[in-house]
Design a protein around this motif. Structure first.
Motif, mmCIF file in Angstrom:
data_model
loop_
_atom_site.group_PDB
_atom_site.id
_atom_site.type_symbol
_atom_site.label_atom_id
_atom_site.label_comp_id
_atom_site.label_asym_id
_atom_site.label_seq_id
_atom_site.Cartn_x
_atom_site.Cartn_y
_atom_site.Cartn_z
ATOM 1 N N TYR A 39 -73.500 103.368 -81.913
ATOM 2 C CA TYR A 39 -74.968 103.463 -81.969
ATOM 3 C C TYR A 39 -75.227 104.845 -82.482
ATOM 4 C CZ TYR A 39 -75.307 99.284 -78.951
ATOM 5 O OH TYR A 39 -75.210 98.217 -78.415
ATOM 6 N N ARG A 40 -74.125 106.033 -82.388
ATOM 7 C CA ARG A 40 -74.442 107.151 -83.090
ATOM 8 C C ARG A 40 -75.637 107.807 -82.269
ATOM 9 N NH1 ARG A 40 -69.934 108.720 -85.400
ATOM 10 N NH2 ARG A 40 -69.331 107.256 -87.014
ATOM 11 N N PRO A 41 -75.945 107.847 -80.803
ATOM 12 C CA PRO A 41 -76.967 108.579 -80.129
ATOM 13 C C PRO A 41 -77.029 109.868 -80.250
ATOM 14 C CG PRO A 41 -75.018 108.392 -78.612
ATOM 15 C CD PRO A 41 -74.664 107.676 -79.778
ATOM 16 N N LYS A 42 -78.442 110.272 -80.090
ATOM 17 C CA LYS A 42 -78.672 111.772 -80.160
ATOM 18 C C LYS A 42 -78.344 112.386 -78.524
ATOM 19 C CE LYS A 42 -79.825 112.292 -84.147
ATOM 20 N NZ LYS A 42 -78.885 112.734 -85.353
ATOM 21 N N THR A 43 -78.543 111.597 -77.697
ATOM 22 C CA THR A 43 -78.405 112.041 -76.278
ATOM 23 C C THR A 43 -77.516 110.891 -75.672
ATOM 24 O OG1 THR A 43 -80.552 112.871 -76.329
ATOM 25 C CG2 THR A 43 -79.620 112.512 -73.905
ATOM 26 N N LEU A 44 -76.525 111.460 -74.787
ATOM 27 C CA LEU A 44 -75.710 110.672 -73.877
ATOM 28 C C LEU A 44 -75.982 111.118 -72.604
ATOM 29 C CD1 LEU A 44 -73.379 108.899 -73.320
ATOM 30 C CD2 LEU A 44 -71.765 110.867 -73.618
ATOM 31 N N VAL A 45 -76.571 110.220 -71.565
ATOM 32 C CA VAL A 45 -77.045 110.456 -70.341
ATOM 33 C C VAL A 45 -75.656 109.846 -69.410
ATOM 34 C CG1 VAL A 45 -78.393 110.287 -68.328
ATOM 35 C CG2 VAL A 45 -79.368 110.444 -70.849
ATOM 36 N N LEU A 46 -75.082 110.829 -68.517
ATOM 37 C CA LEU A 46 -74.222 110.242 -67.711
ATOM 38 C C LEU A 46 -74.793 110.201 -66.272
ATOM 39 C CD1 LEU A 46 -70.889 112.349 -69.248
ATOM 40 C CD2 LEU A 46 -71.435 109.721 -69.608
ATOM 41 N N ASP A 47 -74.778 109.293 -65.941
ATOM 42 C CA ASP A 47 -75.573 108.905 -64.386
ATOM 43 C C ASP A 47 -74.531 108.695 -63.330
ATOM 44 O OD1 ASP A 47 -76.975 107.921 -62.272
ATOM 45 O OD2 ASP A 47 -78.490 107.009 -63.415
ATOM 46 N N ILE A 62 -66.363 113.957 -68.912
ATOM 47 C CA ILE A 62 -67.522 114.797 -69.285
ATOM 48 C C ILE A 62 -67.180 115.450 -70.334
ATOM 49 C CG2 ILE A 62 -69.241 116.315 -68.521
ATOM 50 C CD1 ILE A 62 -68.941 115.489 -65.756
ATOM 51 N N MET A 63 -66.034 116.484 -70.222
ATOM 52 C CA MET A 63 -65.783 117.417 -71.246
ATOM 53 C C MET A 63 -65.521 116.736 -72.675
ATOM 54 S SD MET A 63 -66.334 120.281 -70.182
ATOM 55 C CE MET A 63 -65.585 121.368 -71.372
ATOM 56 N N GLY A 64 -64.693 115.613 -72.888
ATOM 57 C CA GLY A 64 -64.397 114.892 -73.850
ATOM 58 C C GLY A 64 -65.554 114.490 -74.564
ATOM 59 N N ARG A 65 -66.423 113.728 -73.981
ATOM 60 C CA ARG A 65 -67.647 113.250 -74.262
ATOM 61 C C ARG A 65 -68.838 114.265 -75.129
ATOM 62 N NH1 ARG A 65 -64.306 110.908 -74.759
ATOM 63 N NH2 ARG A 65 -63.368 111.601 -73.091
ATOM 64 N N TYR A 66 -68.576 115.500 -74.159
ATOM 65 C CA TYR A 66 -69.378 116.640 -74.905
ATOM 66 C C TYR A 66 -69.040 117.027 -75.983
ATOM 67 C CZ TYR A 66 -70.543 121.692 -75.265
ATOM 68 O OH TYR A 66 -70.961 122.790 -75.884
ATOM 69 N N MET A 69 -70.046 114.440 -78.768
ATOM 70 C CA MET A 69 -71.307 114.588 -79.067
ATOM 71 C C MET A 69 -71.767 115.808 -79.761
ATOM 72 S SD MET A 69 -72.901 111.800 -77.874
ATOM 73 C CE MET A 69 -74.680 112.256 -78.002
ATOM 74 N N LYS A 70 -71.088 116.975 -79.338
ATOM 75 C CA LYS A 70 -71.542 117.948 -79.982
ATOM 76 C C LYS A 70 -71.081 117.943 -81.862
ATOM 77 C CE LYS A 70 -70.557 123.030 -79.894
ATOM 78 N NZ LYS A 70 -70.264 124.265 -79.256
ATOM 79 N N ILE A 71 -69.798 117.596 -81.883
ATOM 80 C CA ILE A 71 -69.459 117.297 -83.300
ATOM 81 C C ILE A 71 -70.497 116.344 -84.062
ATOM 82 C CG2 ILE A 71 -67.785 116.145 -84.883
ATOM 83 C CD1 ILE A 71 -65.749 117.059 -82.592
ATOM 84 N N ALA A 72 -71.090 115.459 -83.363
ATOM 85 C CA ALA A 72 -72.099 114.624 -83.944
ATOM 86 C C ALA A 72 -73.279 115.123 -83.925
ATOM 87 C CB ALA A 72 -72.063 113.270 -83.296
#
Length: 99
Positions: A39-47, A62-66, A69-72
């Motif tokens: 999906y290439r989201p602009k925001t990833l929400v971890l609930d 969390i750190m890996g997804r951060y 997402m930062k690279i993207a």
């Protein structure tokens, strides 16, 4: 560990429940990473609202997804952190790098 992923309005929301440990983190990472690629989201929400237990594997998740997402060019937001997990997240420094 149950994971529910939804994508809407450039936001990928990951609703986590149960326990996050080294056994469950791998499956969560695979599911989340696949949807980030798709999906290439602009925001990833971890609930974290329904998470009963989390060890350092959750911080790694969390750190890996951060980083991903930062690279993207996106951001990560952490929502609904239960009181019993807030200290772990605060001490890890994750709060300072997420929205």
């Amino acid at each position: 560990m149950n994971v529910k992923l939804t994508f809407e309005k450039n936001t990928l929301t990951v609703q986590l429940s149960g326990e996050i440990d080294h056994h469950s983190a791998r499956g969560i990472r695979q599911a989340v990473d696949a949807d980030i690629e798709k999906y290439r989201p602009k925001t990833l929400v971890l609930d974290f609202g329904r998470v009963k237990f989390m060890d350092s594997s959750g911080i790694g998740l969390i750190m890996g997804r951060y980083r991903m997402m930062k690279i993207a060019g996106g951001v990560v937001r952490i929502d609904h952190v239960p009181q019993h997990l807030e200290r772990l997240i605060a001490l890890s420094g994750v709060r300072q790098i997420t929205e």
